[in-house]
Design a protein around this motif. Structure first.
Motif, PDB file in Angstrom:
ATOM      1  N   UNK A 209       6.175  -3.123  -0.227  1.00  0.00           N
ATOM      2  CA  UNK A 209       5.798  -3.542  -1.579  1.00  0.00           C
ATOM      3  C   UNK A 209       7.022  -3.959  -2.404  1.00  0.00           C
ATOM      4  N   UNK A 442      -3.656 -12.888   3.093  1.00  0.00           N
ATOM      5  CA  UNK A 442      -2.435 -12.544   2.362  1.00  0.00           C
ATOM      6  C   UNK A 442      -1.247 -12.440   3.323  1.00  0.00           C
ATOM      7  N   UNK A 848       7.316 -11.021  -6.086  1.00  0.00           N
ATOM      8  CA  UNK A 848       5.914 -10.952  -5.671  1.00  0.00           C
ATOM      9  C   UNK A 848       5.314 -12.357  -5.681  1.00  0.00           C
TER      10      UNK A 848
ATOM     11  N   UNK B 128      -1.216  -5.985  -2.926  1.00  0.00           N
ATOM     12  CA  UNK B 128      -0.531  -6.827  -3.905  1.00  0.00           C
ATOM     13  C   UNK B 128      -0.376  -6.067  -5.225  1.00  0.00           C
ATOM     14  N   UNK B 130      -0.391  -2.920  -5.644  1.00  0.00           N
ATOM     15  CA  UNK B 130       0.552  -1.817  -5.480  1.00  0.00           C
ATOM     16  C   UNK B 130       1.983  -2.340  -5.665  1.00  0.00           C
ATOM     17  N   UNK B 131       2.262  -3.497  -5.067  1.00  0.00           N
ATOM     18  CA  UNK B 131       3.597  -4.076  -5.203  1.00  0.00           C
ATOM     19  C   UNK B 131       3.887  -4.414  -6.665  1.00  0.00           C
ATOM     20  N   UNK B 132       2.852  -4.827  -7.371  1.00  0.00           N
ATOM     21  CA  UNK B 132       3.006  -5.151  -8.790  1.00  0.00           C
ATOM     22  C   UNK B 132       3.236  -3.895  -9.623  1.00  0.00           C
TER      23      UNK B 132
END
Ligand SMILES: Cc1cc2nc3c(=O)[nH]c(=O)nc-3n(C[C@H](O)[C@H](O)[C@H](O)COP(=O)(O)OP(=O)(O)OC[C@H]3O[C@@H](n4cnc5c(N)ncnc54)[C@H](O)[C@@H]3O)c2cc1C
Ligand code: SF4
Ligand code: FES
Ligand code: FES
Lengths: 932, 324
Positions: A209, A442, A848, B128, B130-132
């Motif tokens: 992440x 993704x 991201x 996604x 979680x990464x944010x």
């Protein structure tokens, strides 16, 4: 919960155990074993899963299976009339409307529903009806044709060979149907995720992440303890690094001590099903030490920037994020700049884009009881995968078999090994059962290897006649986290530019930076699409300064047959002038350029591209392509070739060549490809090499067999061999054309006369290229040429660009199959237009990806894509089989600058940044008004 | 694939049964076409234990006209609405511009009215987000759009709703307290986490439009990148009446801005007057002044605001044309 319920599928009542939380797609594919319906995004964005529910097209990935209870489900497997494919399926086959075929089951179901209500649909009606089905291969043009053909009531099965062969040939140049088309149109073809092996487990990869972090520790104990989890692995288990380019092996199957982009793989599990595997990876604890992300390539190159790689693959400390630099100079650039009559210079930016094949990557690994490993993978380079698997797994190549099943689109996005291929092998070994990993959409975005964003400080100069006297380019490439093909890309960005437009002098510097984003790599038109944006738009500016017509200035500079570029690449044939003539006439350029009403305009651009590279990826003296041909008494010929058919039609190409040579009809030719146990090595589907290289190998093998067949017949008839003619299905006496021998009998005669029906052929690279360091990179046996004219309108109030048409003329040397070549041209044009207008890989400042899915990353729909016009120009290049060169990548390049130039013609603004979004175009229009 | 977490599906055949299940079962949700809810579940945004499907309820769809009032069953598909000659042209147009053809076959008008608000930082996978670091609307504490820890401004993104509000539509429902109806202008609130002002357990049964005035005109303008599939980056619904070239009623609603669709003020300036160029310009300017697009959706907010002026103008021009 699971419940036994009856679903009516294709007119049959099927009692199925339905997990309540499964979608109709999951039940169809994995419970009812009807794998014809495909999954491309799994959340309603692509249409690949379209089925009919009570006769209406719906997305089965967004329909609960339980909601289909009591209703009629119809899938691609259920529209044929018995064993005869439905008219719509035949029409897709005959018109060449499918390439990889992955979108087709969904597309065909939407088309079938349309035809049910409207038996004479117009093009706009078809565009509307299919606008929820994305196709990444075809550019939709042939799909519209297929639907209209089906509407006309196509009832008869169509002959396999259609169209007229080129004069002097019996198959070459015709519109022979693609070997794999009908299997794909009926949903019968098996892609990787359609394969279900007994006892198969499902793997998942845990992904970072964080864009940049050191891995302090990984705790997999909770995952290992979970019920249903059969194997867990981490990066340290595979310490050997790899890379598709053997000089730059900077990747590991899974990260060991550092992660370098959000999505980098860290650990993997295999479990009894995907849901358990998902829960298991969520239970893995990774302790990260966060590092500063590196996002801007220019900043990355500055001294003191945080290092993406602390060491290189030999363990030597790295000082900078510069992963490759090339500086080359040809001719007297400074003098030419000084004396120029016209000059343009500035900064251009090319945005990143990705391949977005509709099929997500998928691989399956199985260890055989004898200790051999089989990997099925959606790869376009089975040979390189074979080598890297052996190296990283430390298993001899003799113990590994790589099979590429039918592939649902690639475009360069599957042209190197990926983490899943190593992981299925290790997990399968640990678990003692086969393991499949299927990427989510993704993950496909994170695997990336797409178009490098590039920034150019670009200058071009011309003399008063319009001759390009100097080009200077300083290029920064945003490489992302790993090398991938980056060494080559860094060269290509400079090397491939000087043609088909001649440069008087040339200097470039090209620097690729590591950043903490998914790695960039080769996307269709590898490395050479980007610099054509500054070049071809700046040429238009030169033309404007010199008062020349944009086509005229390109004619002045157009290369001719036998000419060498300033970088030392020789084009034996170059049809750019014919291409320019073609698009000028077809588009009505002379009546349009500068003459259309305000807001509407036309623009032109050109390109040249390689047909394979002389220099193989790893140095060796063996053939780049080999073909083994065998026949038997049934009349069948089988071609064995390591080539990867990724939808472009390379299997069909091989069959066409062998059919032409031997007279055996294509219907009786079988192609076995891309199976490392069965087929001789071919380096794979990249750099547009297969037609030229494997085509040559097939021609040699076929030619050898033909010689034996002719000799056998001549001996039988007691005539000289020159008197034996070959045409599809039979051999004949040229003096007495009614005297014929069916080809099957010819094979018997041949086997009797000279033994086993087996031949082989190979393609060796010729040593060519510039005589300087790097001069072999970009050197190719042959170069294609393309010209586009784009017509657009621009809404001056909104900035919105509407594409009306692109006329593309492409010199492919010789079209071995006109339909396939047109399909490559149309698909390329589409892909270029899509990246010009909407596509952009954007990242937040924490690294991201801003929307790794097919809803936020917008590829053009049928409603955004006009009918494209492809024209084939033939120059018969001595290097290629029958004169053929590439058609799959070159035709993409000009789309972007042609659209930019058309925007200028429409509204008078020059765009130097992409994509040409309404925001950007409107801002440029407003800036122009403000300046006036 | 994006697997969903386990839940049980119920297939009630009557409205009463559906409402009863919804009230009795904790952690339950209604699902109609599923085109909004299922992607959201796949993204881990909802984790229901029960889904109550509305697909098997008898008589849940259909359009009827009684004394000029138009009643559209909540289960009516967008495709049926788009092709209906019984509904006002603006509503048909709006429905025809939702998503792609398959979504319109599946998606219902009720589902569109109840569509969850959308945001680039929210409609993404669990990994996604979680990464944010998640966001206020789900699992997080912070809004990435406005930097607030109190308010979510995810955008109302349903295409049919601006026109429905402009048409003064109401919804009929059955809730825990029984049957009811509410004007749609009272339906939404300015909070992206909970944008609908009804008890969660409420089942929408119909959308009802008052009889259309003489000289009725209506339309919908949608801004999006591609000509299909994409959600609106801006939507403007317009409805009113023009009699002998004179405006007798006019209402306009803009959406894809904030959680609540925005009923535009000052449109009655046109009443009693012709929609000439000056008036159109005036109303377009009023529209521009009132809209504030956010970074919750893709596209430069300043450009989207500019588009409000352009689209308002074009919408009004369409009304004039339709009245002739
Ligand atoms: C790729 C894609 C693109 C899209 N583009 C658009 C677009 O451009 N414009 C647009 O407006 N929408 C778009 N959508 C969203 C969706 O397709 C539509 O909004 C559709 O109308 C939703 O209806 P549904 O029946 O499928 O809703 P569902 O998904 O079934 O339900 C949506 C929500 O409403 C609730 N609900 C449904 N019916 C009722 C009822 N009768 N009573 C109470 N609650 C109910 C559900 O519980 C759920 O919370 C898109 C979706 C996808 C996947
Ligand atoms: S507006 Fe803010 S809180 Fe709401 S979904 Fe978007 S980021 Fe989350
Ligand atoms: S897989 Fe269903 S829409 Fe993409
Ligand atoms: S043929 Fe349509 S995606 Fe490949």
């Amino acid at each position: 919960m699971k419940e036994l319920r009856t679903l009516s599928i294709n007119g049959e009542d099927r009692e199925l155990a339905i997990p309540h939380h499964w979608t109709l797609l999951e039940v169809l594919r994995y419970e009812a074993q009807l794998t014809g319906s495909k999954q491309g995004c799994d959340k309603g964005d692509c249409g690949a899963c379209t089925v009919l529910l009570d006769g209406e097209p719906v997305l089965s990935c967004c329909t609960l299976a339980m909601q289909a209870v009591g209703r009629e489900v119809r899938t691609i497997e259920g529209i044929a009339n018995g064993v005869t494919p439905a008219a719509i399926q035949q029409a897709f086959d005959v018109t060449g409307a499918l390439q990889c075929g992955f979108c087709q089951p969904g597309m065909i179901m939407s088309a079938a529903a349309l035809l049910e209500k409207n038996d004479d649909p117009s093009i706009p009606e078809i565009q509307e009806a299919l606008s929820g089905n994305l196709c990444r291969c075809t550019g939709y043009t042939k799909i519209y044709e297929a639907v209209q053909l089906a509407a006309k009531g196509l009832k008869q099965p169509v002959e396999r060979v259609t169209g007229t062969p080129t004069e002097g040939f019996t198959v070459i140049g015709s519109r022979a149907r693609k070997l794999d088309a009908i299997g794909k149109a009926t949903g019968a073809t098996q892609y990787a995720d359609d394969i279900q092996l007994p006892g198969m487990l499902h793997g998942k990869i845990l992904r970072s992440p964080h864009a940049h972090a050191r891995i302090r520790s990984i705790d997999t104990s909770a995952a290992e303890a979970m019920k249903g989890v059969k194997a867990v692995m981490v990066g340290a288990e595979l310490p050997t690094s790899f890379g598709v380019i053997p000089w730059t092996p900077d990747e590991h199957a899974l990260c060991i001590d550092k992660v370098r982009y959000i999505g980098d793989g860290v650990a993997a599990v295999a479990a009894v099903d995907e849901e358990t595997a998902n829960r298991a990876i969520a239970a893995i604890e990774v302790d990260y030490e966060l590092l500063e992300p590196v996002l801007d390539p220019r900043a990355a190159l500055e001294e003191g920037a945080p290092l993406v790689h602390d060491e290189d693959w030999k363990g030597r400390p790295r000082k900078t994020n510069l992963c490759k630099k090339v500086e080359l100079s040809f001719g007297e650039v400074d003098a030419a700049l000084e004396s120029a009559a016209a000059k343009v210079s500035g900064t251009w930016r090319y945005s990143g884009s990705t391949h977005a094949p509709i099929e997500p990557h998928c691989a399956i690994g199985r260890w055989e009881p004898d200790g051999r490993l089989t990997v099925w993978s959606a790869t376009q380079v089975s040979h390189y995968l074979h080598r890297e698997l052996a190296k990283v797994l430390d298993v001899p190549e003799t113990k590994i078999r790589v099979i590429q099943p039918a592939l649902g689109g690639a475009f360069g996005g599957k042209s190197e090994p990926f983490d899943l291929e190593f992981c299925v092998a290790v997990l399968a070994k640990k678990a003692g059962r086969p393991v499949k990993i299927l990427y989510t959409r993704e993950e496909v975005f994170y695997a990336h290897r797409g178009r490098h964003p590039m920034e150019f400080d670009f200058t071009i100069a011309a003399d008063a006649e319009g001759n390009i006297t100097a080009v200077e380019n300083d290029i920064v490439l945003d490489g992302g986290s790993y090398h991938s093909f980056g060494l080559v890309t860094t060269y290509y960005a400079g090397q491939l530019l000087p043609g088909p437009i001649r440069f008087g002098s040339y200097r470039y510097r090209s620097r690729r930076a590591y950043t903490t984003k998914p790695a960039c790599g080769p996307k269709r038109g590898h490395g050479s699409v980007q610099p054509r944006f500054p070049l071809e738009t700046a040429i238009d500016e030169l033309a404007e300064q010199l008062g020349m017509d944009p086509i005229a200035i390109r004619r002045v500079n157009g290369m001719v047959d036998g000419e060498e570029t300033i970088t030392g690449m020789k084009a034996e044939t170059c049809g750019i002038l014919q291409c320019l003539d073609s698009v000028e006439a077809a588009s009505g350029w002379l009546e349009k350029h500068g003459k259309l009403p305000d807001g509407r305009g036309v623009g032109v651009a050109t390109s040249m591209y390689i047909s394979g590279t002389n220099y193989p990826i790893y140095p060796n003296k063996m053939p780049q392509s080999s073909v083994v041909l065998r026949g038997d008494r049934s009349g069948t010929l089988t071609i064995f070739a390591g080539t990867n058919d990724i939808g472009q039609g390379s299997d069909s190409m091989l069959a066409i060549v062998v059919a032409e040579e031997t007279g055996v009809p294509m219907d009786d030719i079988i192609v076995v490809s891309a199976d490392t146990d069965l087929t001789p090595v071919d380096l794979g589907a990249y750099s547009s090499r297969i037609t030229l290289m494997a085509g040559t190998a097939a021609k040699e093998a076929g030619g050898k067999l033909r010689k034996r067949m002719v000799e056998a017949v001549a001996a039988q008839w007691e005539v000289p061999t020159e008197q034996v003619g070959v045409r599809p299905g039979e051999y004949y006496d040229t003096d007495e054309p009614e005297k014929v021998l069916p080809v099957r009998e010819v094979l018997w005669l041949t086997e009797s006369a000279s033994g086993t029906l087996a031949e082989h052929g190979g393609y060796w690279t010729k040593d060519r290229g510039g005589d300087y360091r790097g001069g072999t990179i970009g050197a190719s046996p042959a170069y294609s040429a393309t010209a586009h004219v784009a017509e657009v309108s621009v809404d001056e109030n909104t900035g919105k660009v509407t594409l009306h048409n692109i006329w593309a003329a492409h010199d492919c040397g010789r079209a071995l199959n006109r339909t396939l070549v047109e399909g490559q041209i149309e698909g390329s044009v589409y892909m270029g237009a899509s990246e010009a207008l909407t596509e952009d890989m954007t990242y937040r400042d924490d690294g991201l990806h801003f929307g790794p899915n097919l809803l936020d990353y917008r590829i053009l729909t049928s409603l955004d894509t006009p009918l494209l016009e492809a024209d084939i120009v033939e120059t018969v290049d001595p290097a290629g089989p029958y004169g053929a060169k590439e058609a799959g990548e070159g035709p993409l390049h000009p789309a972007i600058p042609a659209i930019a130039n058309a925007i200028f013609d429409a509204v008078g603004v020059r765009l130097r940044e992409m994509p040409f979004t309404p925001e950007r175009v409107l801002a440029a229009i407003q800036a122009k008004h403000a300046a006036e | 694939m994006l697997r969903m977490q386990p839940f049980e599906v119920h297939l009630p055949e009557t409205v009463a049964e559906a409402c009863k299940l919804r009230s009795e079962l904790a952690d339950s949700l209604f699902v109609a076409g599923g085109t909004d809810l299922l992607p959201n579940i796949k993204h881990g945004l909802f984790t229901p234990k029960h889904l109550i499907s509305l697909s098997h309820i008898d008589g849940f769809d259909g359009i009827s006209v009684v004394d000029g009032a138009i009643r559209i069953g909540a289960g009516t598909s967008l495709d049926v609405v788009a092709n209906s000659t019984d509904v006002p042209p603006g509503l048909a147009k709006a429905a025809s511009l939702v998503a792609g053809p398959q979504h319109r076959k599946m998606g219902t008008l009720g589902g569109n009215v109840m569509l969850d608000t959308r945001c680039l930082f929210y409609n993404q996978s669990t990994q996604w987000r979680e990464a944010l670091g998640y966001c206020l609307k789900a699992e997080g504490t912070f809004c990435h759009v406005i930097g607030s820890d109190k308010r979510c401004v995810a955008a109302h993104s349903a295409d049919t709703v601006p026109v429905l509000l402009a048409l003064d539509a109401a919804v009929e429902f059955v809730g825990p307290e029984g049957e009811g109806a509410v004007n749609m202008r009272q339906l939404y609130r300015q909070e992206g986490r909970d944008p609908v002002q009804l008890d969660d357990r409420t089942l929408l049964t119909a959308i009802v439009l008052p009889p259309l005035p003489a000289g009725h005109v209506s339309t919908y303008r949608k801004v999006r990148t591609r000509a299909a599939i994409d959600f609106p980056q801006l939507g403007i619904g317009l409805a009113g009446a023009i009699v002998d070239g004179v405006v007798t009623e006019l209402s306009a609603v803009a959406s894809a801005l904030m959680p609540q669709p925005k009923v535009l003020k000052g449109m009655d300036a046109a009443v009693g007057k012709p929609l000439d160029e000056a008036m159109i310009e005036h109303l377009a300017e009023r529209c521009f002044k009132q809209v504030r697009p956010q970074r919750s959706l893709h596209g430069d907010p300043a450009w989207r605001r500019h588009m409000a002026r352009v689209e308002m103008r074009r919408g009004l021009e369409e009304l004039v044309e339709a009245s002739q």
